[in-house]
Enzyme design. Structure first.
Site, mmCIF file in Angstrom:
data_model
loop_
_atom_site.group_PDB
_atom_site.id
_atom_site.type_symbol
_atom_site.label_atom_id
_atom_site.label_comp_id
_atom_site.label_asym_id
_atom_site.label_seq_id
_atom_site.Cartn_x
_atom_site.Cartn_y
_atom_site.Cartn_z
ATOM 1 N N ILE A 200 16.017 -21.710 43.205
ATOM 2 C CA ILE A 200 14.876 -22.384 43.831
ATOM 3 C C ILE A 200 15.271 -23.821 44.159
ATOM 4 O O ILE A 200 15.752 -24.558 43.292
ATOM 5 C CB ILE A 200 13.646 -22.366 42.900
ATOM 6 N N GLU A 242 15.684 -21.839 36.909
ATOM 7 C CA GLU A 242 15.195 -21.443 38.232
ATOM 8 C C GLU A 242 16.187 -20.549 38.958
ATOM 9 O O GLU A 242 16.106 -20.369 40.170
ATOM 10 C CB GLU A 242 14.892 -22.682 39.073
#
Length: 339
Positions: A200, A242
Site C-alpha cells: 500500500i 501493509e
C-alpha cells in the site's frame, strides 16, 4: 481398533492441509476396503461450480496421487449436487459399472469446499458409515485448527508462516505438497505460476494522519479486494504490515498481468472511509519448480521497488524491466532479503 488408532495418530500429526488430505484418504481407503478414495474440492468455474480432485488413492496403491485429471461440472454429479444444495451430510449413488459411491461433504459453517468420496465394488456395510463419519469429524475439526493457525488475525488472509511453507513446497515441484497439480489442459497451455508482491502506497501517512483504527480498516478493505479480485484457487497472504503476497496459479503472462491490474485499479477506484483515495504498487515474477524461494522473492521485490520508485500505483513484471534494461540483472540474488 489398532489400525484405526494408528490412522488417527497419523491424521492428527500433520500441520499441512495437503498432507492431512493424504492421511485421511489413506485411513478411509484401508478401513472401508474401498476401491478408490478421493478428496475433492468444490471450486467456482466460469460456468458454475466445478469439482476438482485434490488427492486420490486407488486399488492397493500405497502412494496417493495429487495429479488432477481435470475439473468436472458439479451438475454432472446429480446426487452430490443435490446433497450440497440441501446442506446434506452425505449422498450416495451406484455407477453404471455397479460400484457404490458415497460422498461426504466437510461442512464448515455454510460452506463445503471439501468433499470426501469413497467408491466400493459392493454395498457399504451398516457399521462402516459411522466409522467414516467419525473420521470425517476428526478431519473437519483438524481442518478448522489448521485454518486458525494459518490465518492473519486482522484480515483473515493466510499469514507469513503459511506463505513460507507453501512457496517452498511449490518450488520443490509437486508431490502431495504441491500448491497446485496442473490439469491436462493447463499442462498443454502456456500457463504458469506467479509470485506477486503488493504494498500500500504511503501507508505510514494514513496511520499518522487518521490513526491506527482507520489504518486497520484500510488493511481489511484492501484484503477484501484482494480476495474478490483474484480467483478462488489463487493464494492470498498478508506478509506483514501493509505488504501482501499472492501466489497466482495457471495463468499466461497476459492473464497474470490483467488479473493483477484488475486488483490495482479496484483499489485506486475505491473511496476509503475518512481516508479517501489509496493506491497500491505491485511487482511480480514467474516461478517454476526448482527456483530458489529467496531468489524468487528477491526478484518480485525488485519489481515492486521499481514500481515504488517510478511513480507508484503501478504494476511491474520483473522479466519486462530486465528485458528493457530498466533493471540490471544481478550476478546472484540467492542471499537477498525480502523487504
Amino acid at each position: 481398533m489398532d489400525s484405526l488408532l494408528k490412522h488417527m495418530v497419523d491424521i492428527t500429526g500433520h500441520r499441512d492441509h495437503a498432507m492431512l488430505d493424504v492421511a485421511v484418504i489413506s485411513a478411509v481407503h484401508e478401513l472401508s476396503a474401498a476401491k478408490q478414495t478421493r478428496v475433492l474440492s468444490q471450486v467456482e468455474g466460469a460456468n458454475g461450480p466445478m469439482i476438482r480432485q485434490r488427492a486420490c488413492i486407488a486399488g492397493s496403491s500405497a502412494t496417493p496421487s495429487t495429479t488432477s485429471p481435470g475439473d468436472v461440472p458439479l451438475e454432472q454429479i446429480a446426487a452430490l449436487a443435490a446433497c450440497l444444495a440441501s446442506h446434506g451430510a452425505s449422498a450416495s449413488a451406484t455407477t453404471d459399472e455397479g460400484d457404490s459411491v458415497l460422498w461426504m461433504p466437510i461442512w464448515i459453517g455454510e460452506k463445503a469446499e471439501t468433499i470426501l468420496e469413497i467408491v466400493r465394488s459392493d454395498q457399504f456395510a451398516a457399521d462402516m458409515v459411522p466409522m467414516v463419519v467419525g473420521i470425517v469429524g476428526v478431519y473437519r475439526n483438524f481442518q478448522n485448527l489448521l485454518d486458525y493457525s494459518e490465518r492473519d488475525s486482522l484480515t483473515g488472509l493466510l499469514n507469513r508462516k503459511t506463505f513460507d511453507g507453501q512457496l517452498s513446497r511449490m518450488l520443490q515441484g509437486g508431490g502431495a505438497e504441491a500448491l497446485h497439480a496442473p490439469t491436462a489442459e493447463e499442462r498443454a497451455s502456456e500457463a504458469g505460476q506467479w509470485l506477486v508482491v503488493a504494498d500500500i502506497d504511503f501507508f505510514k501517512s494514513v496511520n499518522d494522519r487518521f490513526g491506527h483504527v482507520y489504518g486497520d480498516e484500510v488493511l481489511i478493505l484492501v484484503a477484501n479486494m484482494l480476495v474478490s479480485s483474484f480467483r478462488a484457487d489463487d493464494r492470498v497472504f498478508r506478509f506483514g504490515g501493509e505488504e501482501f503476497v499472492i501466489l497466482l496459479r495457471s495463468a499466461t503472462s497476459e492473464q497474470a498481468h490483467a488479473i493483477i491490474e484488475r486488483f490495482r485499479t479496484n483499489v485506486a477506484a475505491h473511496v476509503f472511509p475518512q481516508v479517501g483515495s489509496v493506491t497500491v504498487s505491485l511487482g511480480y515474477v514467474r516461478v517454476r519448480p526448482g527456483d530458489s524461494p529467496v531468489a524468487s522473492l528477491g526478484h518480485a521485490d525488485q519489481a515492486l521497488y521499481h514500481a515504488k520508485t517510478h511513480g507508484r500505483n503501478r504494476t511491474c513484471h520483473y522479466d519486462d524491466i530486465i528485458a528493457t534494461g530498466e533493471l540490471q540483472l544481478p550476478a546472484s540474488n540467492d542471499t537477498a532479503e525480502f523487504f
